[in-house]
Design a protein around this motif. Structure first.
Motif: not given
Ligand SMILES: NC(=O)c1ccc[n+]([C@@H]2O[C@H](COP(=O)([O-])OP(=O)(O)OC[C@H]3O[C@@H](n4cnc5c(N)ncnc54)[C@H](OP(=O)(O)O)[C@@H]3O)[C@@H](O)[C@H]2O)c1
Length: 270
Positions: A62-67, A218, A222, A224-225, A228
């Protein structure tokens, strides 16, 4: 933090990886040398402890923002080369690699061990309502065996392209009943299971309390969209979340979180 970056020597001559493969092939009899790679993979090779006979490892990058992918489903590649090698190694250590229909639809993956020595696992595709056509690579002849798992009431023949169809009960909350599926896979000799994605599939195993271990990479990205990593029922309080210990490993520029879940289930899923 342990450093498990891919070795500079060709993977075929990596003695630690060779020892892990021998350990797997000899049912745990071959000794394992002390090494960060052993610390990471030995739990995956432990005998299954659950009554259903399976040891289940979930994994996501996942990306740092959980995608785990963009909103349109593009996920190649969130992690770097080290994460790709890690994924192929997990395939090589397990009897089966399990993916959801969404992953087959978006990625049309082969799910083989092209990046490391070791056998390719049986491929298990979870497609509750059997919406995937038979033309995806995992269903065509020539690769490792594939099982298409659908609901008991899904229509269609017992073959799906070159794949064998396995029917399992539905879950009351959507998708397949994961707890009922595990003994069905164990009965076919598929006891060490690598749940490779996507997010809904790993989340369904987690919600069912069916993950022994979770590997989350991780990456320093980032978005941002996007899609998830985890989707669970809404938690009202922080205390309702699932809290755990983790071990950290470096995979190049990525960080791998190795989590011993021991089949713990989030409070919101009890
Ligand atoms: N970064 C990573 O580690 C990683 C790993 C794997 C995949 N991915 C990416 O994750 C995405 C997929 O993940 P996900 O959470 O959406 O799904 P998933 O877990 O792969 O698959 C499960 C879901 O797919 C549904 N589905 C969606 N479209 C479908 C279709 N056309 N036919 C049949 N079933 C379909 C299933 O329906 P039911 O409710 O009927 O079961 C189920 O809800 C892809 O973009 C893939 O590239 C990322």
């Amino acid at each position: 933090m342990a450093d498990t970056e891919p070795p500079l020597a060709p993977p075929g001559v990596d003695p630690i990886w060779s020892a892990l493969l021998r350990h797997r092939d000899q049912g745990g009899a071959a000794p394992l040398p002390a090494d960060p790679l052993t610390a990471l993979f030995a739990p995956v090779l432990a005998p299954p402890a659950a009554a259903d006979g399976c040891l289940v490892l979930g994994r996501l990058a996942q990306t740092l923002d959980g995608r785990i992918a963009t909103a349109s489903g593009s996920s190649q590649w969130i992690g770097g080369e080290g994460d790709l090698l890690h994924t192929h190694r997990l395939r090589a250590l397990c009897d089966a690699v399990v993916v959801g229909a969404g992953t087959v639809k978006h990625d049309d993956p082969r799910l083989t061990t092209r990046n490391c020595p070791g056998p390719s696992p049986t491929r298990v595709v979870l497609d509750t309502d059997r919406r995937l056509g038979p033309d995806y690579g995992v269903f065509t002849a020539g690769g490792p065996p594939t099982l298409l798992v659908c609901a008991e009431d899904a229509q269609g023949p017992d073959r799906h392209g070159a794949a064998t169809v396995l029917r399992a009960p539905r879950s009351a909350i959507g998708g397949l009943d994961i707890c009922a599926l595990l003994p069905l896979l164990a009965a076919r000799g598929l006891k060490r299971l690598f749940v490779e994605g996507g997010g809904l599939t790993v989340s369904r195993f987690l919600a069912a309390g069916c993950l022994d271990r979770l590997h989350v990479t991780v990456a320093p990205v980032l978005l941002g969209s996007g899609i998830p990593a985890f989707t669970l029922p809404e938690a009202a309080r922080i205390a309702d979340g699932l809290r755990f210990d983790w071990e950290l490993h470096r995979l190049g520029r990525d960080v791998l979180f190795d989590i011993a879940l021991h089949r713990a289930r989030p409070g919101v899923c009890q």
